[in-house]
Design an enzyme around this catalytic site. Structure first.
Site, PDB file in Angstrom:
ATOM      1  N   ARG A   1      -4.730 -11.005  -4.570  1.00 42.54           N
ATOM      2  CA  ARG A   1      -4.727  -9.542  -4.949  1.00 42.54           C
ATOM      3  C   ARG A   1      -4.917  -9.339  -6.491  1.00 42.54           C
ATOM      4  NH1 ARG A   1       0.229  -5.638  -2.440  1.00 42.54           N
ATOM      5  NH2 ARG A   1      -0.719  -5.567  -0.445  1.00 42.54           N
TER       6      ARG A   1
ATOM      7  N   LYS B   1       0.557  -2.502   6.581  1.00 44.63           N
ATOM      8  CA  LYS B   1       0.958  -1.194   7.408  1.00 44.63           C
ATOM      9  C   LYS B   1       0.646  -0.093   6.565  1.00 44.63           C
ATOM     10  CE  LYS B   1       5.556  -1.256   5.859  1.00 44.63           C
ATOM     11  NZ  LYS B   1       5.411  -2.330   4.659  1.00 44.63           N
TER      12      LYS B   1
ATOM     13  N   ARG C   1      -0.558  -9.157 -10.745  1.00 48.35           N
ATOM     14  CA  ARG C   1       0.582  -8.377 -11.113  1.00 48.35           C
ATOM     15  C   ARG C   1       1.858  -9.178 -10.874  1.00 48.35           C
ATOM     16  NH1 ARG C   1      -0.782  -2.597  -8.515  1.00 48.35           N
ATOM     17  NH2 ARG C   1      -0.911  -3.861  -6.666  1.00 48.35           N
TER      18      ARG C   1
ATOM     19  N   ARG D   1      14.080   1.749   6.138  1.00 49.23           N
ATOM     20  CA  ARG D   1      14.005   0.278   5.836  1.00 49.23           C
ATOM     21  C   ARG D   1      15.085  -0.398   6.087  1.00 49.23           C
ATOM     22  NH1 ARG D   1      10.164  -0.976   1.549  1.00 49.23           N
ATOM     23  NH2 ARG D   1       9.447   1.201   0.542  1.00 49.23           N
TER      24      ARG D   1
ATOM     25  N   ARG E   1      10.762 -10.830  -2.046  1.00 50.48           N
ATOM     26  CA  ARG E   1      10.632  -9.590  -1.373  1.00 50.48           C
ATOM     27  C   ARG E   1      11.012  -9.879   0.161  1.00 50.48           C
ATOM     28  NH1 ARG E   1       5.365  -6.723  -3.484  1.00 50.48           N
ATOM     29  NH2 ARG E   1       5.955  -5.218  -2.176  1.00 50.48           N
TER      30      ARG E   1
END
Length: 214
Positions: free
Chosen positions: A127, A13, A160, A88, A171
């Protein structure tokens, strides 16, 4: 045109928000950037926010909305903005809605970039980041020229902690509990538009443009 971007962490997003802002000539407003700018410039709102952040506490919703309203009152937002990272939660959405209503203003679109959890876990697990210069890559979609090495500075790339599958799953659990209810919140208000975030980035963008108009 005032737009809120919704979607799970890793759904893309933020990338779409930047592309939308660029196409329509409106600012990409992220809560992180707003906090940093206010704290750096030592504004009264920044000083207040820093008190909470220094104690490891969340900045209260009312203060976050004050900072947001201060940002969107600036001249560059007169034709609209793209909100990324806020709201959020339902309480945040309600505080924002009330504050905008008092200004005879409101959100035009809430765009949900919809991606299944499994895709996100796989996507974020690919990633890689350079801790020295900050460049980011993806082993499948944006690989470095030399495997495991940053194109920019030659340092070793790392996965990471934030992108490790177990962290991503946590998450996503938080997202489903706190943020996904916003889908219903904006749907009930007739503002929600959903796009398939599993498609290639440019196709997702085309879907959003079809909703917003040229």
């Amino acid at each position: 045109m005032k737009i809120i971007m919704l979607g799970a962490p890793g759904a893309g997003k933020g990338t779409q928000a930047i592309m939308i802002a660029d196409k329509y000539g409106i600012p990409h407003v992220s809560t992180g950037d707003m906090f940093r700018a206010n704290i750096k410039n030592n504004t009264p709102l920044g000083v207040e926010a820093k008190k909470y952040m220094d104690q490891g506490q969340l900045v209260p919703d009312e203060l976050t909305v004050k900072i947001l309203l201060d940002r969107v009152a600036k001249d560059d937002c007169k034709n609209g903005y793209v909100l990324d990272g806020f709201p959020r939660t339902i309480p945040q959405a309600e505080v924002l809605e009330k504050a905008l209503k008092e200004l005879n203003d409101g959100i035009d679109f809430a765009i949900d970039v919809d991606v299944p959890d499994e895709n996100i876990i796989n996507r974020m697990g690919g990633r890689r980041a350079c801790l020295k210069c900050g460049n980011t890559y993806h082993v499948e979609f944006v690989p470095p020229k030399k495997e495991g090495i940053c194109d920019n500075c030659g340092e070793a790339l790392v996965l990471r902690d934030d992108d490790k599958p177990e962290t991503v799953k946590k998450r996503l659990d938080v997202y489903h509990q706190q943020t996904q209810p916003l889908i219903d919140f904006y749907n009930e208000r007739g503002l929600l538009k959903s796009v398939d975030g599993t498609k290639p980035m440019n196709e997702v963008f085309d879907s959003i443009i079809a909703i917003l108009g040229e």
